[in-house]
Write an enzyme that holds these catalytic residues in place. Structure first.
Site, PDB file in Angstrom:
ATOM      1  N   GLU A 271       0.822  -1.211   0.000  1.00  0.00           N
ATOM      2  CA  GLU A 271       0.000   0.000   0.000  1.00  0.00           C
ATOM      3  C   GLU A 271       0.858   1.264   0.000  1.00  0.00           C
ATOM      4  O   GLU A 271       0.406   2.312  -0.431  1.00  0.00           O
ATOM      5  CB  GLU A 271      -0.926  -0.006   1.234  1.00  0.00           C
ATOM      6  CG  GLU A 271      -2.377   0.126   0.868  1.00  0.00           C
ATOM      7  CD  GLU A 271      -3.320   0.062   2.081  1.00  0.00           C
ATOM      8  OE1 GLU A 271      -2.869   0.166   3.224  1.00  0.00           O
ATOM      9  OE2 GLU A 271      -4.520  -0.102   1.835  1.00  0.00           O
ATOM     10  N   HIS A 292       7.847 -27.016  -0.459  1.00  0.00           N
ATOM     11  CA  HIS A 292       7.263 -28.172  -1.138  1.00  0.00           C
ATOM     12  C   HIS A 292       6.168 -27.769  -2.109  1.00  0.00           C
ATOM     13  O   HIS A 292       5.464 -28.619  -2.645  1.00  0.00           O
ATOM     14  CB  HIS A 292       6.746 -29.169  -0.099  1.00  0.00           C
ATOM     15  CG  HIS A 292       7.862 -29.725   0.739  1.00  0.00           C
ATOM     16  ND1 HIS A 292       8.478 -30.922   0.469  1.00  0.00           N
ATOM     17  CD2 HIS A 292       8.520 -29.192   1.805  1.00  0.00           C
ATOM     18  CE1 HIS A 292       9.446 -31.118   1.353  1.00  0.00           C
ATOM     19  NE2 HIS A 292       9.491 -30.085   2.169  1.00  0.00           N
ATOM     20  N   LYS A 401     -13.535   1.175  -2.880  1.00  0.00           N
ATOM     21  CA  LYS A 401     -14.567   1.432  -1.862  1.00  0.00           C
ATOM     22  C   LYS A 401     -15.755   2.157  -2.483  1.00  0.00           C
ATOM     23  O   LYS A 401     -16.913   1.838  -2.186  1.00  0.00           O
ATOM     24  CB  LYS A 401     -13.994   2.291  -0.721  1.00  0.00           C
ATOM     25  CG  LYS A 401     -13.117   1.543   0.253  1.00  0.00           C
ATOM     26  CD  LYS A 401     -12.714   2.464   1.398  1.00  0.00           C
ATOM     27  CE  LYS A 401     -11.644   1.853   2.259  1.00  0.00           C
ATOM     28  NZ  LYS A 401     -11.063   2.792   3.201  1.00  0.00           N
TER      29      LYS A 401
HETATM   30  O1  PA5 Z   1      -3.315   1.502   5.846  1.00  0.00           O
HETATM   31  C1  PA5 Z   1      -4.433   1.951   5.625  1.00  0.00           C
HETATM   32  O2  PA5 Z   1      -4.655   3.170   5.680  1.00  0.00           O
HETATM   33  C2  PA5 Z   1      -5.607   1.043   5.311  1.00  0.00           C
HETATM   34  O3  PA5 Z   1      -5.221  -0.274   5.178  1.00  0.00           O
HETATM   35  C3  PA5 Z   1      -6.637   1.155   6.406  1.00  0.00           C
HETATM   36  O4  PA5 Z   1      -6.071   0.764   7.619  1.00  0.00           O
HETATM   37  C4  PA5 Z   1      -7.862   0.278   6.120  1.00  0.00           C
HETATM   38  O5  PA5 Z   1      -8.402   0.611   4.873  1.00  0.00           O
HETATM   39  C5  PA5 Z   1      -8.923   0.458   7.194  1.00  0.00           C
HETATM   40  O6  PA5 Z   1      -9.320   1.803   7.285  1.00  0.00           O
HETATM   41  P1  PA5 Z   1     -10.030   2.372   8.566  1.00  0.00           P
HETATM   42  O7  PA5 Z   1      -9.109   2.248   9.704  1.00  0.00           O
HETATM   43  O8  PA5 Z   1     -10.332   3.794   8.236  1.00  0.00           O
HETATM   44  O9  PA5 Z   1     -11.276   1.565   8.767  1.00  0.00           O
END
Ligand code: PA5
Length: 411
Positions: A271, A292, A401
């Site tokens: 990310e 394996h 989303k």
């Molecule tokens: O690293 C990030 O920002 C994302 O992976 C969020 O943690 C994830 O989308 C969850 O978001 P939120 O904490 O707003 O529910």
């Protein structure tokens, strides 16, 4: 620093790495200067003071006193760090089992949790920085209704912990209205860098792991002086691998309890770096199991990847294979054999021309794991900055989303 990095078999010339060190220091300077958004985690270990640790420990103590289960609801950065640390270090005998949900849309998963908690006392910990994530909040709706039916409104509120930003959002407003305990996700820390905030620390504390040792390990490394000289060579080497055509980094563990730490690394790097058409695709394998299945590809497959071994020199437990077993392993311990596997795999792959890096700690203790977390967060952010992308946004996640929410509204 107790994390040590071995890059001799990367196949990258040392002078090339050296030539990028100044740039890497500049990137580190940008992280520490505060000029970038969402860099609160850089100095975080200093901000984790006695007051915040005590507050988390108090909540954890209450949960352990009144609950057989803590159900943690969160997705991505709002659960992966906690789960990784709890699996790696092992739940201590705290009497309260931590379950994770709200990271999938599986009805069977929810129903299996209902079966498991039948007749038991529970607390809920709902974690969402934005306070509006569909996976988390839909699961919260389900488990909250279960709690309201079981305990009534007042007791449900006493057993519910909301971890979110302290500003108006769906979760925060509900928490204030219903009187849940609210713990903060600092505004300047994003999800995947939040494991050392209450996001990770509350579930970890409930599992009985010492969060003071964990945060001490991170604090020991949270100093730009500790990243001088060759200390950012891992970040630099990753970027050089990319420039020489590598597209995949395979994180490899020789401990089944480290597998979810691999999941946390995948999120952290994926990310942070995978944007603007760039980035190494992070994946992880657990050996010897995956030797394996994937060992063949690693040894002889398309050379699009490099390997990063993440190892602990020592383990707390060992088991002897009895003499009566016969065979070459008789009379040896499981850990001795595991070490032979580590060294053997590394040697075989290097001989086959696969670039291999090694990141090692003395043992997976709470302190070393805290240090490892801070180490990877820093290397990841520096690596992303070297490639010219913003490590702290995730525009692609927002895109899915929006599409998903439109589909749900149309139901
Ligand atoms: O690293 C990030 O920002 C994302 O992976 C969020 O943690 C994830 O989308 C969850 O978001 P939120 O904490 O707003 O529910």
């Amino acid at each position: 620093m107790s994390v040590s990095v071995y890059l001799e078999d990367s196949g990258i010339a040392e002078r090339l790495v050296e030539s990028r060190r100044e740039q890497a220091q500049e990137a580190l300077g940008r992280l520490w200067s505060g000029e970038l958004d969402f860099t609160g985690w850089v100095k975080l270990p200093d901000r984790i003071n006695e007051k915040s640790l005590s507050e988390i420990e108090e909540c954890a103590k209450k949960i352990r006193e009144d609950s057989d289960f803590l159900i943690v609801l969160g997705v991505g950065g709002s659960y992966m760090g906690a789960k990784a640390v709890i699996e790696l270090l092992g739940e201590r005998a705290s009497g309260t089992k931590v379950l994770f949900a709200g990271y999938n849309f599986s009805a069977r998963y929810v129903n299996e949790i209902f079966d498991e908690i039948e007749g038991k006392d529970i607390s809920l910990c709902v974690i969402s920085k934005s306070g509006s994530t569909t996976e988390t909040l839909s699961a919260f709706g389900i488990f909250r209704k279960y709690m309201l039916d079981k305990y009534g409104r007042e007791e449900t509120a006493k057993r519910t912990y909301a971890i979110t930003e302290r500003r108006s959002n769906y979760l925060y407003d509900l928490a204030v209205e219903d009187g849940f305990t609210v713990l903060d996700i600092p505004l300047d820390i994003g999800g995947r860098y939040s494991v050392l905030t209450p996001v990770g620390l509350l579930p970890i504390a409930v599992s009985g792991i010492d969060i003071r040792e964990l945060t001490r390990g991170a604090a020991d490394l949270a100093d730009p002086e500790k990243f001088r000289g060759d200390a950012l060579d891992y970040a630099i080497t990753r970027q050089l691998m990319y420039s020489f055509g590598k597209r995949i980094e395979v994180f490899e563990f020789f401990d089944p309890y480290a597998a979810f730490f691999g999941e946390w690394l995948k999120q952290l790097f994926g990310e942070s770096e995978g944007k603007e058409g760039k980035g190494l695709f992070p994946t992880s394998l657990m050996f010897s199991r995956d030797l394996h299945s994937m060992g063949q590809f690693l040894q002889q497959g398309a050379p699009s990847f490099f390997e990063t071994f993440v190892l602990a020199e020592n383990t707390l437990q060992d088991v002897l294979v009895p003499q009566e077993a016969g065979g070459i392993f008789a009379g040896k311990t499981i850990q001795q054999i595991n070490r032979c596997a580590e060294d053997g795999v590394y040697a075989a792959h290097v001989k086959a021309g696969v670039p291999a890096l090694k990141i090692t700690v003395d043992s997976f203790s709470p302190e070393n794991v805290g240090e490892l977390i801070y180490f990877f967060e820093t290397q990841c952010a520096v690596s992303a900055l070297l490639s010219g992308v913003d490590p702290f946004d995730q525009p692609g996640v927002e895109a899915y989303k929006a599409e998903m929410k439109a589909n749900i509204k149309a139901l």
